[in-house]
Design a protein around this motif. Structure first.
Motif, PDB file in Angstrom:
ATOM      1  N   ARG A  50      -2.358  23.302  90.097  1.00  0.00           N
ATOM      2  CA  ARG A  50      -3.603  24.068  90.192  1.00  0.00           C
ATOM      3  C   ARG A  50      -3.528  25.066  91.341  1.00  0.00           C
ATOM      4  O   ARG A  50      -2.852  24.812  92.327  1.00  0.00           O
ATOM      5  N   ARG A  55      -9.407  31.385  89.648  1.00  0.00           N
ATOM      6  CA  ARG A  55     -10.271  30.671  88.698  1.00  0.00           C
ATOM      7  C   ARG A  55      -9.548  30.418  87.397  1.00  0.00           C
ATOM      8  O   ARG A  55      -9.766  29.421  86.732  1.00  0.00           O
ATOM      9  N   THR A  56      -8.692  31.381  87.008  1.00  0.00           N
ATOM     10  CA  THR A  56      -7.910  31.169  85.791  1.00  0.00           C
ATOM     11  C   THR A  56      -6.435  31.372  86.116  1.00  0.00           C
ATOM     12  O   THR A  56      -6.104  32.123  87.045  1.00  0.00           O
ATOM     13  N   ASP A  57      -5.582  30.739  85.337  1.00  0.00           N
ATOM     14  CA  ASP A  57      -4.145  30.896  85.560  1.00  0.00           C
ATOM     15  C   ASP A  57      -3.711  32.345  85.375  1.00  0.00           C
ATOM     16  O   ASP A  57      -2.758  32.799  86.003  1.00  0.00           O
ATOM     17  N   GLN A  58      -4.426  33.053  84.511  1.00  0.00           N
ATOM     18  CA  GLN A  58      -4.051  34.445  84.242  1.00  0.00           C
ATOM     19  C   GLN A  58      -4.060  35.292  85.520  1.00  0.00           C
ATOM     20  O   GLN A  58      -3.257  36.205  85.670  1.00  0.00           O
ATOM     21  N   GLN A  59      -4.942  34.947  86.448  1.00  0.00           N
ATOM     22  CA  GLN A  59      -5.023  35.706  87.706  1.00  0.00           C
ATOM     23  C   GLN A  59      -3.735  35.606  88.515  1.00  0.00           C
ATOM     24  O   GLN A  59      -3.491  36.420  89.394  1.00  0.00           O
ATOM     25  N   GLY A  99      -5.054  32.945  75.964  1.00  0.00           N
ATOM     26  CA  GLY A  99      -4.848  32.633  77.385  1.00  0.00           C
ATOM     27  C   GLY A  99      -3.390  32.367  77.700  1.00  0.00           C
ATOM     28  O   GLY A  99      -2.491  32.928  77.078  1.00  0.00           O
ATOM     29  N   ARG A 101      -0.515  29.171  78.897  1.00  0.00           N
ATOM     30  CA  ARG A 101      -0.220  27.746  78.901  1.00  0.00           C
ATOM     31  C   ARG A 101       0.827  27.491  79.980  1.00  0.00           C
ATOM     32  O   ARG A 101       1.647  28.365  80.263  1.00  0.00           O
TER      33      ARG A 101
END
Ligand SMILES: Nc1ncnc2c1ncn2[C@@H]1O[C@H](COP(=O)(O)OP(=O)(O)OP(=O)(O)O)[C@@H](O)[C@H]1O
Ligand SMILES: [Mg+2]
Length: 403
Positions: A50, A55-59, A99, A101
């Protein structure tokens, strides 16, 4: 333990980084926005799967890659050396549907997140650690979860299941409120939630006791023997079914004395939790949410009996947070037999000379510590001399000689 090799690909502002790292202290100096935090975040990400910030993995994926590549990805990879072992850990973020993975590998073989959390143990120090004391209970719960997950894979599994079951129970509660259905349907979810919830509660309880024992000593040192810090776990329901102390009032130690005993066996906690679930069922249905359970727990920091969250001065709150983080290092070491890798992001600028010295003492005992700063002079010459120095510029690391 220590990271001997780290490589980042398309991670934040690092398009490509490959660096050998020695054990011991590593100082990273860079101006603002050069990639210091991102580097520590990447290591923490590999350790916990994590991000502390995103906030999102994409960032986490480099913007240019995201824009230009047909199949964008980001990868963090490290070789980790422990007393007896050496292994490679890698997390790659790969596109899937809308998204991303996580593809997680240990020595090249595919793993679940649960299997690798705790392999590379880290403790992160941030200037905003003070929020552990000043912030909302959710911050303290997340803190306990991140720490315990690294120490105990069973905890992590129970937590994942608990959150799923809680969402299902809440959905049913809303449904019951709207349609006036049969409340007995809750029984199944109550059993599930109590099963995993009891694991979380007992482990949190016992971990806080261990943290308390060390934090107390550290705090005494950091405050120059003046203050007595105690950490108290405050479950949303009382494990012994007694009335709850009122934390809104300054407290005397005696009010909390029974809380300092080891948690009852997990089976008993399960029964107690079930009883509380039954009691709050009507209100749960009315409000459409589960009102008791570890998702409502809290952790209290008391200095000489006074709750620091409500009544602490800024300096007391900062010291309490620091002592707790120092205790976390010891807890992790006791539980895993390895010193965690310390990640200290620009913490020195916020601390006075005495508190800095406590950080340095811990850093000197660690197998490896990465410390970021914008200013070499945050660290004295003797410390710089026993550290490896790097300068960070626009997502690149360059080794520098002594300054
Ligand atoms: N996904 C991304 N792709 C590319 N660049 C990013 C991405 N996310 C963040 N950045 C940028 O990376 C740069 C480095 O950020 P970082 O937080 O690591 O800086 P820092 O060296 O810690 O700075 P400071 O001293 O201000 O804390 C920033 O300019 C940030 O905007
Ligand atoms: Mg930063």
């Amino acid at each position: 333990m220590h990271i001997s090799h780290l490589s980042l690909t398309n991670y934040r502002n690092y398009s490509r980084l490959a660096v050998e790292l020695p054990p011991g202290p590593i100082l990273l100096r860079g101006d603002n926005a050069q990639g210091k935090t991102s580097l520590l975040e990447a290591i923490f990400f590999l350790s916990t799967t994590r991000s502390v910030h995103a906030r999102t993995d994409q960032q986490l994926i480099n913007w240019l890659t995201l824009k230009q590549e047909p199949l964008p990805f980001a990868r963090v990879e490290a070789t980790v050396k422990t007393k007896l072992d050496s292994f490679r850990l890698a997390i790659t973020l790969v596109r899937e549907n809308d998204g991303f993975r996580k593809d997680i590998r240990l020595n090249g073989s595919k793993k679940r997140a649960l299997d690798i959390v705790g392999k590379l143990t880290t403790v992160m120090f941030l200037p905003e650690d003070i929020e552990l004391v000043t912030g909302a209970p959710a911050i303290r719960r997340r803190y306990l979860d991140t720490t315990l997950c690294q120490i105990n894979p069973d905890y992590c599994q129970a937590l994942t299941r608990y959150n799923k079951v809680l969402a299902n129970r809440n959905a049913l509660l809303k449904d019951l409120a709207e349609r006036n259905g049969n409340a007995d349907q809750l029984l199944y979810w109550d059993e599930q939630i109590a099963h995993d919830g009891a694991t979380l509660v007992t482990q949190r309880h016992n971990a806080v006791l261990e943290l308390d024992a060390v934090a107390r000593q550290r705090h005494r040192e950091v405050s120059g023997g003046k203050e007595g810090l105690r950490l108290y776990y405050a479950p949303s329901f009382d494990l012994y079914q007694r009335p709850k102390p009122d934390y809104q009032l300054p407290l005397l130690m005696e009010d909390l004395a029974p809380y300092s005993t080891v948690a009852p066996p997990v089976k008993e906690v399960r029964q107690t939790f079930l009883a509380y679930l039954q009691q709050s069922r009507r209100e749960d249905i009315q409000r459409g949410v589960t009102l008791v359970g570890p998702h409502r727990d809290d952790l209290h920091f008391l200095v000489d009996g006074i709750d620091m969250t409500l009544y602490g001065s800024r300096g007391q709150q900062r010291t309490a947070a620091l002592s707790t983080k120092l205790a976390e290092v010891a807890l992790m070491q006791q539980s895993t037999g390895e010193t965690p890798v310390l990640l200290l992001d620009d913490v020195m600028s916020e601390l006075d000379a005495e508190r800095r010295q406590h950080i340095i003492n811990i850093v000197d005992q660690a197998g490896q510590a990465l410390l970021t700063t914008t200013d070499w002079s945050d660290y004295d010459e003797a410390f710089r001399q026993r550290s490896k120095l790097f300068s960070v510029t626009m997502g690149q690391l360059e080794e520098v000689g002594q300054i």
